[in-house]
Design a protein around this motif. Sequence first.
Motif, PDB file in Angstrom:
ATOM      1  N   SER A 343       0.831  -1.209   0.000  1.00 23.08           N
ATOM      2  CA  SER A 343       0.000   0.000   0.000  1.00 23.08           C
ATOM      3  C   SER A 343       0.864   1.256   0.000  1.00 23.08           C
ATOM      4  O   SER A 343       0.558   2.234  -0.691  1.00 23.08           O
ATOM      5  N   ARG A 344       1.963   1.234   0.782  1.00 20.16           N
ATOM      6  CA  ARG A 344       2.852   2.403   0.791  1.00 20.16           C
ATOM      7  C   ARG A 344       3.513   2.599  -0.566  1.00 20.16           C
ATOM      8  O   ARG A 344       3.675   3.736  -1.037  1.00 20.16           O
ATOM      9  N   LYS A 345       3.934   1.525  -1.198  1.00 18.38           N
ATOM     10  CA  LYS A 345       4.548   1.628  -2.524  1.00 18.38           C
ATOM     11  C   LYS A 345       3.554   2.194  -3.533  1.00 18.38           C
ATOM     12  O   LYS A 345       3.897   3.050  -4.355  1.00 18.38           O
ATOM     13  N   THR A 346       2.321   1.709  -3.446  1.00 18.86           N
ATOM     14  CA  THR A 346       1.296   2.236  -4.360  1.00 18.86           C
ATOM     15  C   THR A 346       1.066   3.723  -4.123  1.00 18.86           C
ATOM     16  O   THR A 346       0.933   4.515  -5.073  1.00 18.86           O
ATOM     17  N   GLU A 347       1.054   4.122  -2.845  1.00 15.56           N
ATOM     18  CA  GLU A 347       0.849   5.537  -2.526  1.00 15.56           C
ATOM     19  C   GLU A 347       1.992   6.390  -3.088  1.00 15.56           C
ATOM     20  O   GLU A 347       1.771   7.470  -3.649  1.00 15.56           O
ATOM     21  N   GLN A 348       3.245   5.918  -2.930  1.00 19.76           N
ATOM     22  CA  GLN A 348       4.387   6.666  -3.445  1.00 19.76           C
ATOM     23  C   GLN A 348       4.335   6.812  -4.966  1.00 19.76           C
ATOM     24  O   GLN A 348       4.630   7.872  -5.515  1.00 19.76           O
ATOM     25  N   GLN A 349       3.932   5.726  -5.619  1.00 23.23           N
ATOM     26  CA  GLN A 349       3.813   5.799  -7.072  1.00 23.23           C
ATOM     27  C   GLN A 349       2.733   6.796  -7.489  1.00 23.23           C
ATOM     28  O   GLN A 349       2.925   7.584  -8.424  1.00 23.23           O
ATOM     29  N   LEU A 350       1.600   6.757  -6.788  1.00 25.59           N
ATOM     30  CA  LEU A 350       0.524   7.700  -7.114  1.00 25.59           C
ATOM     31  C   LEU A 350       0.958   9.135  -6.852  1.00 25.59           C
ATOM     32  O   LEU A 350       0.637  10.042  -7.634  1.00 25.59           O
ATOM     33  N   ARG A 351       1.663   9.352  -5.736  1.00 26.33           N
ATOM     34  CA  ARG A 351       2.112  10.723  -5.447  1.00 26.33           C
ATOM     35  C   ARG A 351       3.122  11.200  -6.494  1.00 26.33           C
ATOM     36  O   ARG A 351       3.065  12.358  -6.942  1.00 26.33           O
ATOM     37  N   ALA A 352       4.067  10.333  -6.874  1.00 23.37           N
ATOM     38  CA  ALA A 352       5.038  10.717  -7.908  1.00 23.37           C
ATOM     39  C   ALA A 352       4.344  11.023  -9.224  1.00 23.37           C
ATOM     40  O   ALA A 352       4.705  11.969  -9.938  1.00 23.37           O
ATOM     41  N   GLU A 353       3.331  10.236  -9.547  1.00 27.41           N
ATOM     42  CA  GLU A 353       2.586  10.492 -10.776  1.00 27.41           C
ATOM     43  C   GLU A 353       1.809  11.789 -10.682  1.00 27.41           C
ATOM     44  O   GLU A 353       1.731  12.563 -11.646  1.00 27.41           O
ATOM     45  N   TYR A 354       1.264  12.069  -9.505  1.00 29.40           N
ATOM     46  CA  TYR A 354       0.472  13.282  -9.322  1.00 29.40           C
ATOM     47  C   TYR A 354       1.338  14.544  -9.406  1.00 29.40           C
ATOM     48  O   TYR A 354       0.904  15.583  -9.890  1.00 29.40           O
ATOM     49  N   VAL A 355       2.610  14.444  -8.928  1.00 29.41           N
ATOM     50  CA  VAL A 355       3.520  15.591  -9.001  1.00 29.41           C
ATOM     51  C   VAL A 355       3.859  15.919 -10.451  1.00 29.41           C
ATOM     52  O   VAL A 355       4.058  17.081 -10.826  1.00 29.41           O
ATOM     53  N   LYS A 356       3.939  14.894 -11.316  1.00 30.94           N
ATOM     54  CA  LYS A 356       4.312  15.124 -12.716  1.00 30.94           C
ATOM     55  C   LYS A 356       3.144  15.606 -13.568  1.00 30.94           C
ATOM     56  O   LYS A 356       3.349  15.965 -14.727  1.00 30.94           O
ATOM     57  N   ILE A 357       1.935  15.598 -13.016  1.00 26.92           N
ATOM     58  CA  ILE A 357       0.754  15.952 -13.824  1.00 26.92           C
ATOM     59  C   ILE A 357       0.848  17.372 -14.397  1.00 26.92           C
ATOM     60  O   ILE A 357       0.581  17.582 -15.583  1.00 26.92           O
ATOM     61  N   PRO A 358       1.227  18.432 -13.592  1.00 27.41           N
ATOM     62  CA  PRO A 358       1.289  19.791 -14.183  1.00 27.41           C
ATOM     63  C   PRO A 358       2.233  19.874 -15.373  1.00 27.41           C
ATOM     64  O   PRO A 358       1.919  20.499 -16.393  1.00 27.41           O
ATOM     65  N   ASN A 359       3.420  19.230 -15.268  1.00 27.47           N
ATOM     66  CA  ASN A 359       4.355  19.268 -16.395  1.00 27.47           C
ATOM     67  C   ASN A 359       3.779  18.548 -17.611  1.00 27.47           C
ATOM     68  O   ASN A 359       3.955  18.990 -18.760  1.00 27.47           O
ATOM     69  N   LYS A 360       3.090  17.440 -17.365  1.00 29.48           N
ATOM     70  CA  LYS A 360       2.493  16.714 -18.481  1.00 29.48           C
ATOM     71  C   LYS A 360       1.387  17.536 -19.127  1.00 29.48           C
ATOM     72  O   LYS A 360       1.232  17.552 -20.349  1.00 29.48           O
ATOM     73  N   GLN A 361       0.616  18.243 -18.303  1.00 27.45           N
ATOM     74  CA  GLN A 361      -0.436  19.101 -18.867  1.00 27.45           C
ATOM     75  C   GLN A 361       0.169  20.242 -19.691  1.00 27.45           C
ATOM     76  O   GLN A 361      -0.349  20.584 -20.761  1.00 27.45           O
ATOM     77  N   LEU A 362       1.263  20.828 -19.169  1.00 32.12           N
ATOM     78  CA  LEU A 362       1.921  21.897 -19.927  1.00 32.12           C
ATOM     79  C   LEU A 362       2.479  21.371 -21.252  1.00 32.12           C
ATOM     80  O   LEU A 362       2.375  22.027 -22.289  1.00 32.12           O
ATOM     81  N   GLU A 363       3.085  20.193 -21.220  1.00 31.81           N
ATOM     82  CA  GLU A 363       3.633  19.615 -22.447  1.00 31.81           C
ATOM     83  C   GLU A 363       2.520  19.315 -23.446  1.00 31.81           C
ATOM     84  O   GLU A 363       2.659  19.562 -24.650  1.00 31.81           O
ATOM     85  N   GLN A 364       1.381  18.804 -22.947  1.00 32.25           N
ATOM     86  CA  GLN A 364       0.256  18.538 -23.838  1.00 32.25           C
ATOM     87  C   GLN A 364      -0.283  19.837 -24.428  1.00 32.25           C
ATOM     88  O   GLN A 364      -0.592  19.901 -25.625  1.00 32.25           O
ATOM     89  N   ALA A 365      -0.375  20.900 -23.597  1.00 30.31           N
ATOM     90  CA  ALA A 365      -0.829  22.197 -24.112  1.00 30.31           C
ATOM     91  C   ALA A 365       0.126  22.750 -25.150  1.00 30.31           C
ATOM     92  O   ALA A 365      -0.282  23.337 -26.156  1.00 30.31           O
ATOM     93  N   ARG A 366       1.443  22.573 -24.893  1.00 30.76           N
ATOM     94  CA  ARG A 366       2.433  23.056 -25.870  1.00 30.76           C
ATOM     95  C   ARG A 366       2.299  22.329 -27.202  1.00 30.76           C
ATOM     96  O   ARG A 366       2.347  22.947 -28.270  1.00 30.76           O
ATOM     97  N   LEU A 367       2.144  21.006 -27.139  1.00 29.92           N
ATOM     98  CA  LEU A 367       1.972  20.236 -28.376  1.00 29.92           C
ATOM     99  C   LEU A 367       0.689  20.634 -29.093  1.00 29.92           C
ATOM    100  O   LEU A 367       0.665  20.734 -30.327  1.00 29.92           O
ATOM    101  N   GLN A 368      -0.383  20.867 -28.330  1.00 32.28           N
ATOM    102  CA  GLN A 368      -1.638  21.311 -28.954  1.00 32.28           C
ATOM    103  C   GLN A 368      -1.468  22.679 -29.610  1.00 32.28           C
ATOM    104  O   GLN A 368      -2.003  22.928 -30.697  1.00 32.28           O
ATOM    105  N   GLN A 369      -0.693  23.576 -28.953  1.00 30.13           N
ATOM    106  CA  GLN A 369      -0.443  24.895 -29.536  1.00 30.13           C
ATOM    107  C   GLN A 369       0.370  24.779 -30.824  1.00 30.13           C
ATOM    108  O   GLN A 369       0.099  25.493 -31.804  1.00 30.13           O
ATOM    109  N   GLN A 370       1.377  23.901 -30.821  1.00 28.84           N
ATOM    110  CA  GLN A 370       2.160  23.706 -32.042  1.00 28.84           C
ATOM    111  C   GLN A 370       1.281  23.196 -33.184  1.00 28.84           C
ATOM    112  O   GLN A 370       1.399  23.650 -34.328  1.00 28.84           O
TER     113      GLN A 370
END
Length: 724
Positions: A343-370
């Motif tokens: 359960s702790r490992k799953t939580e850490q993975q989810l938190r790491a994924e959640y931290v990367k979400i803003p960068n992924k959203q920005l990258e997706q927005a940049r690609l959409q703008q291009q």
Amino acid sequence: MTPPIVKRYLIALDQHKLIGLTSFSIIVAASAVVGMQPPPPTLYRATGVLAYNGPIAPFSTTTQTIQQQGKELTAEMLLAENVVKGAAARVKVDPKQIAKNVEVKLPKEDGPNVIQVVYVDNDEKRAAETVEALRQKMVEQSRAINSARLLEIIKSIEARLPKVKQELREAEQKLERYVRIEGPAILAAQDGTTLGGITGSEGQQRQIQMTLEGVDTQIRSIQNKLGLTPEQAYTSSALSADPIIGNLRSQIYQTETQLKILQGDLRSEHPQIIQLRQQLQAYEQLLSSRAAEVMGGNGVVAPLPSARIRQDSSLDPARQQLANTLVNLQTQRETLTQQLLASRKTEQQLRAEYVKIPNKQLEQARLQQQVALKQGLFDKMQAALVDARAAEAETVPSLSIAGSPTVLAGEGGSQGLPMTMLIGALVGVLVSGGLIFLLAMLDGTFYTVEEVRAALKNRDVPLLGELPFVTILDPQLGETPILLKQDSVYHEYYERFRSNLRRASEKPAKVLLLTSTIAVEGKTVSAYNLGIASACAGKRTLIIETDLRSPSSSKFLKVSPDPAASAEPLRYYAQLSECIRLVPDIENLYIIPTPGPVRNPAAILESSELRRLIEDARGRFDMVILDSPPLTRCNDALILEPYVDGMVLVTRPGFTQESILAEAIDQLSEDELPLLGAIINGVDKPIEVADVMPEEDETEIEQEEELESPTPAREKVPPQVIKR
């Protein structure tokens, strides 16, 4: 006061007067030849007008652009080779003649918006026909230019369109790949699935932790009752539950009972005692083998001792039930521990994924703008291509013929011989004067003090003094520039030079080196006179001639050099008492004449003998002056630089060259050498004499005035101003 540029021009006029006179004579002679020519025939000037076409209502924007560009025609476009040849073929005239005599006048900003075509010919009818033919060809040329511009636009769009389309496709594919890989994570973060998973994992961990604490409490309670660890309880429960081990234990107890009873009546060697012991040993081996089978290990694990097996397999049913419960609780605890870690490992993975979400959203927005930018560019180019193809049917000329050509007769005849020669004389004066001025500008020599002063200022080199041209009549030496008289009127300038030297640096320079760019700038004269000025001020002064490539000039100080010094120069410099000579007419002034010319002068300058001589002189004298060779001749001045406290550069109008001076200053600056400043030698200055003066001094100064004469490459020096 005469401006410096006028002085320079007068000097150049004196030097290049033959070239100026020759050019003036050639121009006047040419004007005379032109004036004697017969008058030319009457010429006819035909003029035609071309007007810009008015605006039309086009269906495409490209047509509007082409029409606007059509108003930017130049004379070179209108008089292209095909236009001239087409008009010449129509009127049967040589194209070269048309190109020579035709003129196109474009509209001015404040004039009418028309183009005038002017052609000059000695035939009135041919002039009008040529202008008409030229206008027709120019109209056709304007239409061809518009068509060519439109075709160029279409080709340019068609050439760029595939690349833009490919870039759009690549941008779309990149966005599609990114959405396919990272889209689920971004979507889960946006709808709260990821955050809910983190919260649920935390709640699950708390629940498992509480259950784990309860299990630990039960394990501790049962351990306290049994006195066994979970591993020991498992072993005891397994051994106690096996019926074979129980049977073997009862047989062992029976055999031990019989053996104990018989040992009281029989000896140990009795066969029955021996048989019972063998049976007991066999039962114990069987017990150990059976315990190994029950516990597992297949012989790998060390067998338990027989006493330990009998003890561990002696649980009663109640204690055996508690042991089983303890084993089950331990198994449950391990299971809960694994669940908690997962359960702790799953939580850490989810938190790491959640931290990367803003960068992924920005990258997706940049690609959409291009993709949006590429799509917009592609749509614009497609629209421009359609618009340009639609403009092909609307291409028209930018010019049209306005009215008929007009022909005017020109005036024949010539200006006449006197007027032509007068004009030629004026042109000759201007050309010859400009030629002399150009030669003066191309000459890299500084001819005036102002030019040298400005060059030093531009290079940030301090000016330490401006020294006048000195020539004194000496009965023995003839004309000499050395100030042997301590009351000479020239001493004021060298005293000013000496005082400026003291202020040139924070620490006064005790060992000074004088050098120049070339050999005729008065370096040695300045060194001698500076030493005389220092000695007259009460300072023990030593002049060292370090130009080992030239003979000594010490005869001007009435000192004869040692003729044997050139044979062994190192021995000469090693004996300080012998090489130093006292100047007879100047108190406190000493000189070391050069033994030159000698072989390997650079090696002698770098020798320890000369270094020790300069160091010894630094301690004995108040000022030491080194007279070194010019910088353009050799690097001896740079070799002597480590021994001195400062360097002074000597310049002279009429001799110093701009390029050589700049190169020398740049070299000294780049090498970070201690350049204290520069002096200007041979300056045109009037010398004022004090009112109270002995008659013999006045007579000497009058003789000096008579003997002063200008040098060929220097400005004229006016006589001294003497106040009686």
